[in-house]
Enzyme design. Structure first.
Site, PDB file in Angstrom:
ATOM      1  N   ASN A 157      17.656  46.517  29.109  1.00  0.00           N
ATOM      2  CA  ASN A 157      18.876  46.966  28.430  1.00  0.00           C
ATOM      3  C   ASN A 157      19.297  48.280  29.088  1.00  0.00           C
ATOM      4  OD1 ASN A 157      20.808  47.955  26.696  1.00  0.00           O
ATOM      5  ND2 ASN A 157      19.389  48.354  24.997  1.00  0.00           N
ATOM      6  N   TRP A 158      20.313  48.176  29.918  1.00  0.00           N
ATOM      7  CA  TRP A 158      20.711  49.361  30.694  1.00  0.00           C
ATOM      8  C   TRP A 158      21.484  50.380  29.866  1.00  0.00           C
ATOM      9  CZ3 TRP A 158      22.942  47.055  35.931  1.00  0.00           C
ATOM     10  CH2 TRP A 158      21.924  46.317  36.557  1.00  0.00           C
ATOM     11  N   LYS A 159      21.902  49.991  28.678  1.00  0.00           N
ATOM     12  CA  LYS A 159      22.709  50.877  27.820  1.00  0.00           C
ATOM     13  C   LYS A 159      23.956  51.346  28.591  1.00  0.00           C
ATOM     14  CE  LYS A 159      18.541  51.844  25.315  1.00  0.00           C
ATOM     15  NZ  LYS A 159      17.768  52.717  24.451  1.00  0.00           N
ATOM     16  N   HIS A 192      21.256  46.083  18.077  1.00  0.00           N
ATOM     17  CA  HIS A 192      20.371  47.084  18.668  1.00  0.00           C
ATOM     18  C   HIS A 192      20.379  48.342  17.795  1.00  0.00           C
ATOM     19  CE1 HIS A 192      19.011  50.287  21.313  1.00  0.00           C
ATOM     20  NE2 HIS A 192      18.293  49.346  21.890  1.00  0.00           N
ATOM     21  N   GLU A 234      20.726  51.382  18.376  1.00  0.00           N
ATOM     22  CA  GLU A 234      21.809  52.353  18.590  1.00  0.00           C
ATOM     23  C   GLU A 234      23.124  51.860  17.994  1.00  0.00           C
ATOM     24  OE1 GLU A 234      20.926  52.607  22.728  1.00  0.00           O
ATOM     25  OE2 GLU A 234      19.053  53.587  22.155  1.00  0.00           O
ATOM     26  N   GLY A 263      14.426  49.776  27.831  1.00  0.00           N
ATOM     27  CA  GLY A 263      15.580  50.631  28.065  1.00  0.00           C
ATOM     28  C   GLY A 263      15.378  51.448  29.321  1.00  0.00           C
ATOM     29  N   GLY A 264      14.949  52.691  29.151  1.00  0.00           N
ATOM     30  CA  GLY A 264      14.831  53.638  30.266  1.00  0.00           C
ATOM     31  C   GLY A 264      14.135  53.089  31.502  1.00  0.00           C
ATOM     32  N   GLY A 286      13.158  55.352  23.297  1.00  0.00           N
ATOM     33  CA  GLY A 286      13.525  56.516  24.106  1.00  0.00           C
ATOM     34  C   GLY A 286      12.716  57.765  23.795  1.00  0.00           C
ATOM     35  N   GLU A 344      11.970  46.460  17.509  1.00  0.00           N
ATOM     36  CA  GLU A 344      12.055  47.776  18.140  1.00  0.00           C
ATOM     37  C   GLU A 344      11.981  48.851  17.059  1.00  0.00           C
ATOM     38  OE1 GLU A 344      14.213  47.659  22.175  1.00  0.00           O
ATOM     39  OE2 GLU A 344      15.739  47.614  20.650  1.00  0.00           O
ATOM     40  N   SER A 403       9.997  52.385  24.320  1.00  0.00           N
ATOM     41  CA  SER A 403       9.177  53.098  25.299  1.00  0.00           C
ATOM     42  C   SER A 403       8.179  52.187  26.034  1.00  0.00           C
ATOM     43  CB  SER A 403       8.467  54.288  24.642  1.00  0.00           C
ATOM     44  OG  SER A 403       9.430  55.207  24.158  1.00  0.00           O
TER      45      SER A 403
HETATM   46  P1  PGA Z   1      13.450  52.550  25.692  1.00  0.00           P
HETATM   47  O1  PGA Z   1      14.633  51.727  24.961  1.00  0.00           O
HETATM   48  O2  PGA Z   1      12.656  51.552  26.492  1.00  0.00           O
HETATM   49  O3  PGA Z   1      14.169  53.545  26.549  1.00  0.00           O
HETATM   50  O4  PGA Z   1      12.629  53.153  24.616  1.00  0.00           O
HETATM   51  C1  PGA Z   1      14.391  50.455  24.427  1.00  0.00           C
HETATM   52  C2  PGA Z   1      15.668  49.893  23.844  1.00  0.00           C
HETATM   53  O5  PGA Z   1      16.467  50.681  23.304  1.00  0.00           O
HETATM   54  O6  PGA Z   1      15.942  48.671  23.899  1.00  0.00           O
END
Ligand code: PGA
Length: 268
Positions: free
Chosen positions: A12-14, A109, A111, A249-250, A188, A182, A228
């Site tokens: 997930n590149w956001k 998600h 966010e 994500g990251g 994050g 999640e 994470s």
């Molecule tokens: P993260 O994000 O790996 O940066 O913790 C995961 C996500 O939001 O899907």
């Protein structure tokens, strides 16, 4: 015998990556995934880079196929609007995502829920729209830290599942769906659920799906862990019986790290 589920490793590149960077990342990953990898790799770029990522996927050789003959690299979006077309300025629909080459879409998600204010009903409407539009929704659920500390994590997640899965309860033919657990406090932050905690929640989610839908859907549905995930914790998470992949994500933004996580889908 336990059902065999193909591991799904989703990035997930956001709100990251311009088109040239997207093409570079997709190519760098696909060039180096070993031919023996058994994982399905999913890229979820921002809307503006979907077509570019799609093109880079089509140009990447050699192509890996999954056991069921599907390409092992897939494209997904991070969100959708629950309507096909019309006066919804700024929104993107399921037919548009299909037209851009998406097979998957993230729904709910953390966010979207906690930064952009989506409630369970909005998430449920998006989940239903994704299915109606021929996409595979990846429904994201997870508790916040105070809820875990209060011992409410299982019930919070059950509530999130109930809102979305009610749309499927009277179906005779079940569409493909995926779920992602999640925990909000792990996204994050560098803090990950322990593999044992992840397994406890994933088993709980699978039982919940069996009760709300049916046993065969529960046995088939892939439940990803997210929060994470890194190359050094991916393998032990995915080694748990109910952890069928990861939502990253990251660490999905750099080819080396994402490849390290894809490698973690293979048992040692
Ligand atoms: P993260 O994000 O790996 O940066 O913790 C995961 C996500 O939001 O899907």
């Amino acid at each position: 015998m336990a059902q065999k589920r193909i591991p799904l490793v989703a990035g997930n590149w956001k709100m990251n990556k311009l088109r040239a960077e997207a093409a570079e990342l997709v190519s760098a990953v696909l060039r180096r995934v070993p031919a023996t990898s058994t994982a399905e790799v999913l890229f979820c770029p921002p809307f503006t880079a979907l077509s570019t990522a799609r093109e880079a996927m089509c140009n990447a050789l050699p192509k890996r196929l999954l056991d069921d003959g599907r390409p092992a690299a897939q494209l997904g979006a991070q969100d959708l609007y629950p309507g096909d077309s019309g006066a919804f300025t700024g929104e993107i629909s399921a037919p548009m995502l299909r037209d851009s080459g998406c097979r998957y879409v993230l729904v709910g998600h953390s966010e979207r829920r906690h930064v952009l204010g989506e409630d369970n009903e909005t998430v449920a409407a998006k989940f239903a729209a994704a299915i109606a539009g021929g996409l595979v929704p990846i429904l994201c659920v997870g508790e916040r830290e105070p809820e875990r500390l209060a011992g409410e994590h299982l019930s919070v997640v059950a509530h999130q599942l109930a809102a979305a899965l009610k749309h499927l309860a009277d179906r005779t033919v079940m569409p493909e769906i995926a779920l992602a657990y999640e925990p909000v406090w792990a996204i994050g932050t560098g803090r990950t659920a322990t593999p044992a905690d992840a397994q406890e929640m994933h088993a709980h989610i699978r039982r919940d799906v069996a009760e709300r839908l049916d046993g065969s859907t529960a046995a088939k549905v892939r439940i990803l862990y997210g929060g994470s995930v890194k190359p050094d914790n991916a393998r032990e998470l995915m080694a748990r019986p109910d952890v069928d992949g990861v939502l990253v994500g990251g660490a999905s933004l750099a080819a080396d790290a994402f490849l390290g996580i894809i490698a973690g889908a293979e048992p040692e």
